[in-house]
Design a protein around this motif. Structure first.
Motif, PDB file in Angstrom:
ATOM      1  N   PRO A 117       0.820  -1.221   0.000  1.00 60.17           N
ATOM      2  CA  PRO A 117       0.000   0.000   0.000  1.00 60.17           C
ATOM      3  C   PRO A 117       0.854   1.272   0.000  1.00 60.17           C
ATOM      4  O   PRO A 117       0.465   2.278  -0.602  1.00 60.17           O
ATOM      5  CB  PRO A 117      -0.814  -0.128   1.293  1.00 60.17           C
ATOM      6  CG  PRO A 117      -0.847  -1.585   1.584  1.00 60.17           C
ATOM      7  CD  PRO A 117       0.473  -2.106   1.131  1.00 60.17           C
ATOM      8  N   GLN A 118       2.001   1.228   0.666  1.00 59.01           N
ATOM      9  CA  GLN A 118       2.881   2.388   0.675  1.00 59.01           C
ATOM     10  C   GLN A 118       3.420   2.666  -0.719  1.00 59.01           C
ATOM     11  O   GLN A 118       3.512   3.818  -1.155  1.00 59.01           O
ATOM     12  CB  GLN A 118       4.017   2.167   1.676  1.00 59.01           C
ATOM     13  CG  GLN A 118       3.528   2.002   3.112  1.00 59.01           C
ATOM     14  CD  GLN A 118       4.628   1.592   4.076  1.00 59.01           C
ATOM     15  OE1 GLN A 118       5.767   1.339   3.682  1.00 59.01           O
ATOM     16  NE2 GLN A 118       4.293   1.521   5.354  1.00 59.01           N
ATOM     17  N   MET A 119       3.769   1.610  -1.432  1.00 57.22           N
ATOM     18  CA  MET A 119       4.266   1.769  -2.794  1.00 57.22           C
ATOM     19  C   MET A 119       3.182   2.346  -3.704  1.00 57.22           C
ATOM     20  O   MET A 119       3.453   3.224  -4.546  1.00 57.22           O
ATOM     21  CB  MET A 119       4.750   0.418  -3.334  1.00 57.22           C
ATOM     22  CG  MET A 119       5.954  -0.140  -2.587  1.00 57.22           C
ATOM     23  SD  MET A 119       6.402  -1.830  -3.079  1.00 57.22           S
ATOM     24  CE  MET A 119       6.947  -1.559  -4.761  1.00 57.22           C
ATOM     25  N   MET A 120       1.942   1.902  -3.535  1.00 56.80           N
ATOM     26  CA  MET A 120       0.848   2.405  -4.349  1.00 56.80           C
ATOM     27  C   MET A 120       0.618   3.895  -4.111  1.00 56.80           C
ATOM     28  O   MET A 120       0.408   4.661  -5.063  1.00 56.80           O
ATOM     29  CB  MET A 120      -0.432   1.620  -4.042  1.00 56.80           C
ATOM     30  CG  MET A 120      -0.387   0.156  -4.472  1.00 56.80           C
ATOM     31  SD  MET A 120      -0.255  -0.040  -6.263  1.00 56.80           S
ATOM     32  CE  MET A 120      -1.861   0.582  -6.768  1.00 56.80           C
ATOM     33  N   LYS A 121       0.657   4.316  -2.860  1.00 58.19           N
ATOM     34  CA  LYS A 121       0.445   5.730  -2.549  1.00 58.19           C
ATOM     35  C   LYS A 121       1.586   6.592  -3.083  1.00 58.19           C
ATOM     36  O   LYS A 121       1.360   7.723  -3.530  1.00 58.19           O
ATOM     37  CB  LYS A 121       0.289   5.907  -1.038  1.00 58.19           C
ATOM     38  CG  LYS A 121      -1.009   5.323  -0.494  1.00 58.19           C
ATOM     39  CD  LYS A 121      -1.114   5.481   1.013  1.00 58.19           C
ATOM     40  CE  LYS A 121      -2.408   4.878   1.531  1.00 58.19           C
ATOM     41  NZ  LYS A 121      -2.508   4.962   3.017  1.00 58.19           N
ATOM     42  N   LEU A 122       2.788   6.081  -3.032  1.00 56.56           N
ATOM     43  CA  LEU A 122       3.914   6.836  -3.577  1.00 56.56           C
ATOM     44  C   LEU A 122       3.766   7.018  -5.087  1.00 56.56           C
ATOM     45  O   LEU A 122       4.146   8.069  -5.630  1.00 56.56           O
ATOM     46  CB  LEU A 122       5.227   6.117  -3.251  1.00 56.56           C
ATOM     47  CG  LEU A 122       5.731   6.279  -1.816  1.00 56.56           C
ATOM     48  CD1 LEU A 122       6.838   5.284  -1.519  1.00 56.56           C
ATOM     49  CD2 LEU A 122       6.232   7.708  -1.575  1.00 56.56           C
ATOM     50  N   ARG A 123       3.216   6.025  -5.756  1.00 55.54           N
ATOM     51  CA  ARG A 123       3.021   6.152  -7.203  1.00 55.54           C
ATOM     52  C   ARG A 123       2.046   7.278  -7.535  1.00 55.54           C
ATOM     53  O   ARG A 123       2.111   7.881  -8.603  1.00 55.54           O
ATOM     54  CB  ARG A 123       2.501   4.831  -7.783  1.00 55.54           C
ATOM     55  CG  ARG A 123       3.523   3.707  -7.785  1.00 55.54           C
ATOM     56  CD  ARG A 123       3.059   2.547  -8.655  1.00 55.54           C
ATOM     57  NE  ARG A 123       3.926   1.394  -8.485  1.00 55.54           N
ATOM     58  CZ  ARG A 123       3.594   0.293  -7.829  1.00 55.54           C
ATOM     59  NH1 ARG A 123       2.390   0.201  -7.277  1.00 55.54           N
ATOM     60  NH2 ARG A 123       4.432  -0.717  -7.719  1.00 55.54           N
ATOM     61  N   GLY A 124       1.127   7.567  -6.623  1.00 51.25           N
ATOM     62  CA  GLY A 124       0.168   8.630  -6.853  1.00 51.25           C
ATOM     63  C   GLY A 124       0.732  10.024  -6.659  1.00 51.25           C
ATOM     64  O   GLY A 124       0.061  11.004  -6.993  1.00 51.25           O
ATOM     65  N   GLY A 125       1.943  10.109  -6.114  1.00 53.92           N
ATOM     66  CA  GLY A 125       2.571  11.406  -5.908  1.00 53.92           C
ATOM     67  C   GLY A 125       2.435  11.887  -4.473  1.00 53.92           C
ATOM     68  O   GLY A 125       1.332  11.915  -3.921  1.00 53.92           O
ATOM     69  N   VAL A 126       3.555  12.219  -3.861  1.00 54.96           N
ATOM     70  CA  VAL A 126       3.588  12.668  -2.469  1.00 54.96           C
ATOM     71  C   VAL A 126       4.563  13.836  -2.360  1.00 54.96           C
ATOM     72  O   VAL A 126       5.669  13.778  -2.901  1.00 54.96           O
ATOM     73  CB  VAL A 126       4.034  11.525  -1.527  1.00 54.96           C
ATOM     74  CG1 VAL A 126       4.284  12.055  -0.122  1.00 54.96           C
ATOM     75  CG2 VAL A 126       2.991  10.423  -1.500  1.00 54.96           C
ATOM     76  N   ASP A 127       4.147  14.900  -1.666  1.00 52.26           N
ATOM     77  CA  ASP A 127       5.026  16.052  -1.460  1.00 52.26           C
ATOM     78  C   ASP A 127       5.950  15.861  -0.261  1.00 52.26           C
ATOM     79  O   ASP A 127       7.128  16.219  -0.309  1.00 52.26           O
ATOM     80  CB  ASP A 127       4.184  17.318  -1.234  1.00 52.26           C
ATOM     81  CG  ASP A 127       3.299  17.656  -2.411  1.00 52.26           C
ATOM     82  OD1 ASP A 127       3.847  18.120  -3.422  1.00 52.26           O
ATOM     83  OD2 ASP A 127       2.081  17.443  -2.315  1.00 52.26           O
ATOM     84  N   ILE A 128       5.399  15.313   0.829  1.00 49.06           N
ATOM     85  CA  ILE A 128       6.127  15.198   2.093  1.00 49.06           C
ATOM     86  C   ILE A 128       6.124  13.739   2.521  1.00 49.06           C
ATOM     87  O   ILE A 128       5.054  13.128   2.671  1.00 49.06           O
ATOM     88  CB  ILE A 128       5.479  16.057   3.193  1.00 49.06           C
ATOM     89  CG1 ILE A 128       5.373  17.519   2.739  1.00 49.06           C
ATOM     90  CG2 ILE A 128       6.269  15.961   4.495  1.00 49.06           C
ATOM     91  CD1 ILE A 128       4.363  18.312   3.530  1.00 49.06           C
ATOM     92  N   LEU A 129       7.289  13.186   2.733  1.00 51.30           N
ATOM     93  CA  LEU A 129       7.414  11.787   3.141  1.00 51.30           C
ATOM     94  C   LEU A 129       8.016  11.738   4.533  1.00 51.30           C
ATOM     95  O   LEU A 129       9.110  12.265   4.767  1.00 51.30           O
ATOM     96  CB  LEU A 129       8.290  11.018   2.156  1.00 51.30           C
ATOM     97  CG  LEU A 129       8.434   9.509   2.388  1.00 51.30           C
ATOM     98  CD1 LEU A 129       7.083   8.818   2.292  1.00 51.30           C
ATOM     99  CD2 LEU A 129       9.421   8.900   1.397  1.00 51.30           C
ATOM    100  N   ILE A 130       7.301  11.114   5.467  1.00 49.18           N
ATOM    101  CA  ILE A 130       7.797  10.900   6.827  1.00 49.18           C
ATOM    102  C   ILE A 130       8.133   9.420   6.920  1.00 49.18           C
ATOM    103  O   ILE A 130       7.268   8.564   6.670  1.00 49.18           O
ATOM    104  CB  ILE A 130       6.742  11.286   7.887  1.00 49.18           C
ATOM    105  CG1 ILE A 130       6.306  12.749   7.690  1.00 49.18           C
ATOM    106  CG2 ILE A 130       7.308  11.073   9.289  1.00 49.18           C
ATOM    107  CD1 ILE A 130       4.970  12.890   7.025  1.00 49.18           C
ATOM    108  N   ALA A 131       9.360   9.106   7.294  1.00 52.60           N
ATOM    109  CA  ALA A 131       9.802   7.714   7.178  1.00 52.60           C
ATOM    110  C   ALA A 131      10.775   7.324   8.277  1.00 52.60           C
ATOM    111  O   ALA A 131      11.491   8.169   8.825  1.00 52.60           O
ATOM    112  CB  ALA A 131      10.471   7.492   5.812  1.00 52.60           C
ATOM    113  N   THR A 132      10.786   6.040   8.578  1.00 58.09           N
ATOM    114  CA  THR A 132      11.877   5.463   9.358  1.00 58.09           C
ATOM    115  C   THR A 132      12.936   4.989   8.354  1.00 58.09           C
ATOM    116  O   THR A 132      12.606   4.628   7.219  1.00 58.09           O
ATOM    117  CB  THR A 132      11.374   4.286  10.207  1.00 58.09           C
ATOM    118  OG1 THR A 132      10.608   3.399   9.386  1.00 58.09           O
ATOM    119  CG2 THR A 132      10.512   4.778  11.362  1.00 58.09           C
ATOM    120  N   PRO A 133      14.209   4.983   8.739  1.00 59.03           N
ATOM    121  CA  PRO A 133      15.278   4.723   7.769  1.00 59.03           C
ATOM    122  C   PRO A 133      15.180   3.374   7.069  1.00 59.03           C
ATOM    123  O   PRO A 133      15.390   3.274   5.856  1.00 59.03           O
ATOM    124  CB  PRO A 133      16.551   4.820   8.613  1.00 59.03           C
ATOM    125  CG  PRO A 133      16.191   5.717   9.748  1.00 59.03           C
ATOM    126  CD  PRO A 133      14.758   5.402  10.051  1.00 59.03           C
TER     127      PRO A 133
END
Length: 462
Positions: A117-133
């Protein structure tokens, strides 16, 4: 000073006001103008003083100012790295709250849940990504995220990331970012290691240090009660019942200890739940939600929860066992006394922990006031026994928590633990070597992890 004097847009000010904030905190007053100027920043402040808004508000302002010029699919323009899943989720919630009236998209990614699901949302375009390394590198490895357009990088709780052994992952991430970008380093404390990282990462940074290094909030009333180890649970139950404490966050050193204490409190008629790295995602989400809703009175946690848990107006924190690393004491009690609220922190100290107490008081540069409850005086004939730390426990049953402090880095880095549960988000390779201990579970959708071959469970993980 009010927020509208800081150069923020009307849409951001409207969202901030709806969150109930009227005046910026000291770190916000100092950080927001610096970030808006485009300068690199190295900022330190006590936990609970509003560091997150100090970087999210100006970050949103800068991204929204030129978002109309972006054509096609939105590239990731801002990256916020956090050490734990709890903190990632908390930062993500704040970004959503403050960007309510902006046309910006944000996404939180961490391990322990399905990556698809994270990969799918990234494909839709994201301005700000909050992530663990760890999860960020997994996504990049699968070409699911492009980091070449990053304009702003934020390292949040940078000291914790180093303590948890993430320096190698951080370096891998930095190597994939464009050379020209704005860098913001926020931390509750600044160790020498952090300053060394800042020298390599930041260019002519502004420096903000709102509070003296490793200081506890003055809004937290601290006390120590000396008591025999075998009577700690009895004393805790007595105090909760006598004083009618309704919401208590209790810290233990080990996962086994957290489970056992929660079971004993429930037998005493005090509703309690444990939260630590071996709990399933669903169990941790339910426990935290029940605690915030006052459905349970006591949440028993390991140091995995010392940062990233933001519980509004939490009145009581109890150190059932003192942490092995003095700095973790500051972060534990920082769960109460947040923002303008006050709180109480009580440490139950047995004879084994006298040295740990001295180390904490040396860090605080003062003695913590003592209290005594009649009938619970410690037995002077009991001799101190050594407290086994994370390294020494590696050959044992694996219930000791990695304490996240500098003294445990060796054990943490060799544990093979990327998500705080004894499992890795992706297999190790000979080139990668041991993975750092790190990302702890946070509220999420509870989806199962990908299947993988069984492997020996390392000791000493959070």
């Amino acid at each position: 000073m009010s927020f509208d004097t800081l150069g923020l847009s009307a849409d951001i000010l409207r969202a901030v006001e709806e969150q109930g904030y009227r005046e910026p905190t000291p770190v916000q007053r100092q950080a927001i103008p610096v970030v808006l100027e485009g300068r690199d920043l190295m900022a330190s402040a006590q936990t609970g003083t509003g560091k997150t808004a100090g970087f999210t508000l100006p970050l949103l302002q800068k991204l929204s100012a030129n978002s109309g010029a972006i054509k096609g699919r939105r590239p990731v323009r801002a990256l916020i790295l956090t050490p734990t899943r709890e903190l990632a989720a908390q930062v993500g919630d704040n970004v959503l709250d403050y960007s309510k009236y902006l046309s910006l998209r944000s996404l939180v990614v961490f391990g322990g849940v399905s990556i698809n699901p994270q990969m799918m949302k990234l494909r839709g375009g994201v301005d700000i990504l909050i992530a663990t390394p760890g999860r960020l590198l997994d996504l990049e490895h699968q070409n699911a995220v492009d980091l070449s357009k990053i304009e702003i990088l934020v390292l949040d709780e940078a000291d914790r990331m180093l303590d948890m052994g993430f320096i190698h992952d951080i370096r891998r991430v930095l190597a994939k970012l464009p050379a020209k970008r704005q860098n913001l380093l926020f931390s509750a404390t600044f160790s020498d290691d952090i300053r060394a990282l800042a020298e390599k990462l930041l260019h002519n940074p502004a420096q903000i240090e709102v509070a003296r290094r490793n200081t506890a909030s003055e809004q937290v009333t601290q006390h120590v009660h000396f008591v025999d180890k075998k009577r700690k649970r009895e004393l805790l139950s007595y105090l909760i019942g006598r004083d009618n404490w309704r919401q208590v966050l209790v810290f233990t050193r080990t996962k086994h200890g957290a489970n056992h204490l929660a079971e004993q409190l429930n037998k005493d008629g005090i509703t309690a739940a444990a939260i630590h790295g071996n709990k399933s995602q669903g169990a941790r989400t339910r426990a935290l939600a029940d605690f915030k809703a006052n459905t349970i009175r006591v949440l028993v946690a390991t140091d995995i929860a010392a940062r990233g848990l933001d519980i509004e107006e939490l009145p009581h924190v109890v150190n059932y066992e003192l942490p092995n690393v003095p700095e973790d004491y500051v972060h534990r009690i920082g769960r109460t006394g947040r923002a303008a609220a006050t709180g109480e922190a009580l440490s139950l100290v047995c004879v084994d922990e006298h040295k740990l107490l001295r180390d904490i008081e040396r860090l605080l540069k003062r003695e913590i006031p003592r209290i005594a409850e009649a009938g619970f005086d410690p037995d002077p004939s009991i001799k101190a026994e050594p407290i086994i730390n994370g390294r020494q426990a590696r050959g044992g049953h694996g219930t000791r928590e990695g304490n996240g402090g500098r003294g445990s880095q060796g054990a943490a880095r060799s544990s093979g633990n990327r998500d705080g549960s004894g499992r890795s988000d992706r297999p190790r390779t000979a080139r990668q070597g041991g993975r750092p201990q790190g990302e702890s579970a946070a509220p999420g959708n509870g989806q199962p992890r990908r299947s993988r071959p069984p492997r020996r469970k390392p000791a000493g993980n959070a």
